[in-house]
Design a protein around this motif. Structure first.
Motif, mmCIF file in Angstrom:
data_model
loop_
_atom_site.group_PDB
_atom_site.id
_atom_site.type_symbol
_atom_site.label_atom_id
_atom_site.label_comp_id
_atom_site.label_asym_id
_atom_site.label_seq_id
_atom_site.Cartn_x
_atom_site.Cartn_y
_atom_site.Cartn_z
ATOM 1 N N LEU A 167 -64.911 -24.138 -69.585
ATOM 2 C CA LEU A 167 -64.483 -23.532 -68.322
ATOM 3 C C LEU A 167 -64.994 -24.327 -67.121
ATOM 4 C CD1 LEU A 167 -64.862 -19.737 -69.159
ATOM 5 C CD2 LEU A 167 -62.758 -21.078 -69.005
ATOM 6 N N ARG A 168 -66.209 -24.845 -67.201
ATOM 7 C CA ARG A 168 -66.728 -25.682 -66.119
ATOM 8 C C ARG A 168 -65.897 -26.950 -65.965
ATOM 9 N NH1 ARG A 168 -72.858 -25.164 -67.845
ATOM 10 N NH2 ARG A 168 -73.289 -23.120 -66.984
ATOM 11 N N ALA A 169 -65.582 -27.592 -67.073
ATOM 12 C CA ALA A 169 -64.784 -28.812 -67.038
ATOM 13 C C ALA A 169 -63.396 -28.523 -66.497
ATOM 14 C CB ALA A 169 -64.688 -29.428 -68.428
ATOM 15 N N LEU A 170 -62.818 -27.411 -66.884
ATOM 16 C CA LEU A 170 -61.490 -27.028 -66.400
ATOM 17 C C LEU A 170 -61.512 -26.767 -64.900
ATOM 18 C CD1 LEU A 170 -58.597 -26.447 -67.295
ATOM 19 C CD2 LEU A 170 -59.283 -24.075 -67.681
ATOM 20 N N ALA A 171 -62.531 -26.061 -64.440
ATOM 21 C CA ALA A 171 -62.651 -25.785 -63.006
ATOM 22 C C ALA A 171 -62.836 -27.079 -62.219
ATOM 23 C CB ALA A 171 -63.813 -24.830 -62.756
ATOM 24 N N LEU A 172 -63.628 -27.997 -62.741
ATOM 25 C CA LEU A 172 -63.843 -29.279 -62.081
ATOM 26 C C LEU A 172 -62.534 -30.075 -62.021
ATOM 27 C CD1 LEU A 172 -65.878 -31.258 -60.836
ATOM 28 C CD2 LEU A 172 -66.289 -32.120 -63.146
ATOM 29 N N LYS A 173 -61.788 -30.041 -63.095
ATOM 30 C CA LYS A 173 -60.505 -30.749 -63.138
ATOM 31 C C LYS A 173 -59.530 -30.153 -62.147
ATOM 32 C CE LYS A 173 -57.005 -32.267 -66.433
ATOM 33 N NZ LYS A 173 -56.558 -32.240 -67.815
ATOM 34 N N GLN A 174 -59.518 -28.847 -62.004
ATOM 35 C CA GLN A 174 -58.609 -28.197 -61.052
ATOM 36 C C GLN A 174 -59.006 -28.510 -59.606
ATOM 37 O OE1 GLN A 174 -58.646 -24.042 -62.131
ATOM 38 N NE2 GLN A 174 -56.997 -24.301 -63.619
ATOM 39 N N ARG A 175 -60.301 -28.624 -59.349
ATOM 40 C CA ARG A 175 -60.757 -28.959 -57.998
ATOM 41 C C ARG A 175 -60.347 -30.376 -57.604
ATOM 42 N NH1 ARG A 175 -66.629 -27.896 -58.680
ATOM 43 N NH2 ARG A 175 -66.363 -26.132 -60.044
ATOM 44 N N ARG A 176 -60.296 -31.276 -58.582
ATOM 45 C CA ARG A 176 -59.917 -32.656 -58.314
ATOM 46 C C ARG A 176 -58.445 -32.778 -57.953
ATOM 47 N NH1 ARG A 176 -62.504 -35.425 -63.536
ATOM 48 N NH2 ARG A 176 -64.666 -34.918 -63.128
ATOM 49 N N GLN A 177 -57.629 -31.898 -58.473
ATOM 50 C CA GLN A 177 -56.171 -32.008 -58.249
ATOM 51 C C GLN A 177 -55.738 -31.455 -56.922
ATOM 52 O OE1 GLN A 177 -54.319 -30.141 -61.632
ATOM 53 N NE2 GLN A 177 -54.785 -31.853 -62.958
#
Length: 52
Positions: free
Chosen positions: A42-52
């Motif tokens: 979930l942390r990795a997913l949230a980080l990926k969404q913030r980058r986009q």
């Protein structure tokens, strides 16, 4: 029966309590590892969404 006799288990206490301990460790690992992996995902997913 005394507590010492109970824990000695007729001379097999070491093997009995070791098997109980290992079983407990495996059961706890089966609970803890997926929780940790889910948090990491979930942390990795949230980080990926913030980058986009």
């Amino acid at each position: 029966m005394t507590m010492q006799e109970f824990f000695a288990m007729g001379g097999y206490g070491f093997y009995v309590w070791t098997s109980y301990g290992l079983t407990l460790i495996v059961l706890l690992a089966n609970i803890i590892i997926p929780v940790v992996q889910r948090r990491q995902f979930l942390r990795a997913l949230a980080l990926k969404q913030r980058r986009q």
